[in-house]
Design an enzyme around this catalytic site. Structure first.
Site, mmCIF file in Angstrom:
data_model
loop_
_atom_site.group_PDB
_atom_site.id
_atom_site.type_symbol
_atom_site.label_atom_id
_atom_site.label_comp_id
_atom_site.label_asym_id
_atom_site.label_seq_id
_atom_site.Cartn_x
_atom_site.Cartn_y
_atom_site.Cartn_z
ATOM 1 N N CYS A 2 -1.498 0.846 7.403
ATOM 2 C CA CYS A 2 -2.957 0.665 7.484
ATOM 3 C C CYS A 2 -3.396 -0.678 6.695
ATOM 4 O O CYS A 2 -3.750 -1.593 7.358
ATOM 5 C CB CYS A 2 -3.647 1.845 6.999
ATOM 6 S SG CYS A 2 -3.602 3.353 8.211
ATOM 7 N N ARG A 3 -3.321 -0.583 5.359
ATOM 8 C CA ARG A 3 -4.062 -1.377 4.493
ATOM 9 C C ARG A 3 -3.169 -2.672 4.409
ATOM 10 O O ARG A 3 -3.712 -4.025 4.697
ATOM 11 C CB ARG A 3 -4.314 -1.020 3.159
ATOM 12 C CG ARG A 3 -5.524 -0.174 3.215
ATOM 13 C CD ARG A 3 -5.733 0.789 2.127
ATOM 14 N NE ARG A 3 -4.430 1.634 1.852
ATOM 15 C CZ ARG A 3 -4.441 2.282 0.550
ATOM 16 N NH1 ARG A 3 -5.229 2.179 -0.423
ATOM 17 N NH2 ARG A 3 -3.114 2.800 0.192
ATOM 18 N N SER A 4 -1.933 -2.612 4.173
ATOM 19 C CA SER A 4 -1.214 -3.649 3.617
ATOM 20 C C SER A 4 -0.742 -4.732 4.797
ATOM 21 O O SER A 4 -0.575 -5.667 4.889
ATOM 22 C CB SER A 4 0.003 -3.437 2.742
ATOM 23 O OG SER A 4 0.736 -2.685 3.504
ATOM 24 N N ASN B 162 2.279 1.508 4.379
ATOM 25 C CA ASN B 162 2.490 0.202 5.141
ATOM 26 C C ASN B 162 2.306 0.395 6.507
ATOM 27 O O ASN B 162 2.771 -0.447 7.358
ATOM 28 C CB ASN B 162 4.030 -0.161 4.552
ATOM 29 C CG ASN B 162 4.263 -1.541 4.934
ATOM 30 O OD1 ASN B 162 5.499 -2.050 5.687
ATOM 31 N ND2 ASN B 162 3.364 -2.498 5.118
ATOM 32 N N ASP C 140 -8.481 3.942 1.654
ATOM 33 C CA ASP C 140 -7.392 4.114 2.651
ATOM 34 C C ASP C 140 -7.969 4.534 4.216
ATOM 35 O O ASP C 140 -8.468 5.608 3.944
ATOM 36 C CB ASP C 140 -6.433 4.908 2.140
ATOM 37 C CG ASP C 140 -5.145 5.004 2.857
ATOM 38 O OD1 ASP C 140 -5.230 4.505 3.817
ATOM 39 O OD2 ASP C 140 -4.115 5.423 2.323
ATOM 40 N N CYS D 38 0.766 -1.024 0.071
ATOM 41 C CA CYS D 38 0.030 0.052 0.059
ATOM 42 C C CYS D 38 0.908 1.333 -0.127
ATOM 43 O O CYS D 38 1.951 1.009 -0.412
ATOM 44 C CB CYS D 38 -0.856 -0.134 1.149
ATOM 45 S SG CYS D 38 -0.189 0.203 2.824
#
Ligand code: 4NP
Length: 156
Positions: A13-15, A11, A125, A8
């Site tokens: 939040c999402r990934s 690195n 995001d 993401c």
């Protein structure tokens, strides 16, 4: 060994959420010796930091371990190590292509490419939306379908 890298922007939040969720699924299927999981960001602002408190809270609530996760920035060497580079959105794909263009013998795709009926082609995001639950719902669906796909393609 099949190696999967989630990417993401930051690195945090999402990934890392995808990394933790996917690793848990791999473990539940007893495939830890077959599939390795990591995550990274296209940006460097948060290198060395643990996941965002929103991602940590969500993972804790779902009882999904995230110990030891620290942000790092994606590098060209990741193309040599990983078989699947799975991005969260179109901008990640563009940034990845800036870093390494050309034909690679690996899969570079978006997580939502594996979910046909989500109504989203990018994982929103939560750093900006604040909605970690909705992001988790999409990440969970994407990870489940990605794992099924990897199992089928690799005969696991
Ligand atoms: P992520 O979210 O890409 O899902 O980790 C973000 C985290 C930090 C920033 C942007 C997005 N930032 O601009 O610092």
């Amino acid at each position: 060994m099949i190696r999967v890298l989630f990417v993401c922007l930051g690195n945090i939040c999402r990934s890392p959420m995808a990394e933790a969720v996917f690793r848990q699924m791999v473990k539940e299927e007893k495939l830890e010796t077959e599939i390795e999981v990591d995550s990274s960001g296209t940006g460097d602002w948060h290198v060395g930091e643990p996941p965002h408190h929103g991602t940590r809270d969500l993972l804790a609530q779902k009882q999904i371990p995230y110990d030891g996760l620290r942000a790092r920035q994606v590098t060209v060497h990741d193309w040599e190590k990983f078989d699947y580079i799975i991005a969260m959105d179109d901008q990640n794909i563009k940034d990845l292509r800036k870093l390494k263009a050309g034909n690679d013998n690996i899969v570079v795709a978006k997580l939502m490419d594996y979910v046909q009926n989500a109504g989203e082609s990018n994982v929103p995001d939560p750093y900006f939306t604040g909605d970690f639950d909705y992001t988790y719902k999409l990440v969970k669906a994407g990870c489940a379908n990605l794992l099924t796909y990897i199992k089928v393609v690799n005969g696991l």
